[in-house]
Design a protein around this motif. Structure first.
Motif, PDB file in Angstrom:
ATOM      1  N   LYS A  11       0.815  -1.218   0.000  1.00 31.47           N
ATOM      2  CA  LYS A  11       0.000   0.000   0.000  1.00 31.47           C
ATOM      3  C   LYS A  11       0.846   1.263   0.000  1.00 31.47           C
ATOM      4  N   GLU A  12       2.152   1.135   0.238  1.00 29.62           N
ATOM      5  CA  GLU A  12       3.017   2.311   0.202  1.00 29.62           C
ATOM      6  C   GLU A  12       3.557   2.615  -1.186  1.00 29.62           C
ATOM      7  N   VAL A  18      -6.373   0.795  -1.289  1.00 30.25           N
ATOM      8  CA  VAL A  18      -6.781  -0.349  -0.489  1.00 30.25           C
ATOM      9  C   VAL A  18      -8.303  -0.452  -0.536  1.00 30.25           C
ATOM     10  N   VAL A  19      -8.803  -1.643  -0.894  1.00 29.20           N
ATOM     11  CA  VAL A  19     -10.230  -1.851  -1.113  1.00 29.20           C
ATOM     12  C   VAL A  19     -10.673  -3.087  -0.340  1.00 29.20           C
ATOM     13  N   ARG A  20     -11.877  -3.031   0.263  1.00 30.94           N
ATOM     14  CA  ARG A  20     -12.448  -4.227   0.897  1.00 30.94           C
ATOM     15  C   ARG A  20     -13.563  -4.767   0.024  1.00 30.94           C
ATOM     16  N   ARG A  21     -13.440  -6.031  -0.364  1.00 34.59           N
ATOM     17  CA  ARG A  21     -14.484  -6.679  -1.174  1.00 34.59           C
ATOM     18  C   ARG A  21     -14.770  -8.059  -0.605  1.00 34.59           C
ATOM     19  N   ARG A  22     -16.056  -8.302  -0.306  1.00 30.39           N
ATOM     20  CA  ARG A  22     -16.492  -9.619   0.199  1.00 30.39           C
ATOM     21  C   ARG A  22     -15.661 -10.082   1.391  1.00 30.39           C
ATOM     22  N   VAL A  27      -5.326  -4.775  -2.507  1.00 24.98           N
ATOM     23  CA  VAL A  27      -4.640  -3.575  -2.966  1.00 24.98           C
ATOM     24  C   VAL A  27      -4.672  -3.601  -4.482  1.00 24.98           C
ATOM     25  N   ILE A  28      -5.209  -2.536  -5.092  1.00 23.12           N
ATOM     26  CA  ILE A  28      -5.206  -2.452  -6.546  1.00 23.12           C
ATOM     27  C   ILE A  28      -4.376  -1.252  -6.940  1.00 23.12           C
ATOM     28  N   ASN A  29      -3.696  -1.372  -8.055  1.00 20.12           N
ATOM     29  CA  ASN A  29      -2.800  -0.311  -8.496  1.00 20.12           C
ATOM     30  C   ASN A  29      -2.930  -0.168 -10.005  1.00 20.12           C
ATOM     31  N   LYS A  30      -3.566   0.935 -10.412  1.00 25.01           N
ATOM     32  CA  LYS A  30      -3.778   1.157 -11.840  1.00 25.01           C
ATOM     33  C   LYS A  30      -2.478   1.500 -12.559  1.00 25.01           C
ATOM     34  N   LYS A  31      -1.584   2.216 -11.856  1.00 27.38           N
ATOM     35  CA  LYS A  31      -0.338   2.640 -12.499  1.00 27.38           C
ATOM     36  C   LYS A  31       0.589   1.463 -12.757  1.00 27.38           C
ATOM     37  N   TRP A  35       1.631  -4.755  -8.720  1.00 29.29           N
ATOM     38  CA  TRP A  35       1.520  -4.618  -7.269  1.00 29.29           C
ATOM     39  C   TRP A  35       0.117  -4.853  -6.752  1.00 29.29           C
ATOM     40  N   LYS A  36      -0.674  -5.680  -7.455  1.00 34.00           N
ATOM     41  CA  LYS A  36      -1.965  -6.072  -6.917  1.00 34.00           C
ATOM     42  C   LYS A  36      -1.727  -7.079  -5.807  1.00 34.00           C
ATOM     43  N   GLY A  37      -2.590  -7.070  -4.791  1.00 34.67           N
ATOM     44  CA  GLY A  37      -2.435  -8.041  -3.712  1.00 34.67           C
ATOM     45  C   GLY A  37      -3.718  -8.287  -2.963  1.00 34.67           C
ATOM     46  N   ARG A  38      -3.744  -9.419  -2.260  1.00 34.37           N
ATOM     47  CA  ARG A  38      -4.885  -9.768  -1.417  1.00 34.37           C
ATOM     48  C   ARG A  38      -4.359 -10.199  -0.076  1.00 34.37           C
TER      49      ARG A  38
END
Length: 40
Positions: A11-12, A18-22, A27-31, A35-38
């Motif tokens: 997240k740094e 940082v997103v909460r789903r279900r 962590v999603i990163n468009k750039k 660096w996506k993570g769960r």
């Protein structure tokens, strides 16, 4: 996507959101999508 116990390092990165789903934390990163993570 990386699955981690702690998302602190992800997240740094610039552009991370940082997103909460279900009940899971993501962590999603468009750039830089590598660096996506769960949490957990």
């Amino acid at each position: 996507m990386k699955v981690r116990a702690s998302l602190k390092s992800l997240k740094e990165k610039p552009g991370s959101i940082v997103v909460r789903r279900r009940g899971k934390v993501y962590v999603i990163n468009k750039k830089n999508p590598r660096w996506k993570g769960r949490q957990g």
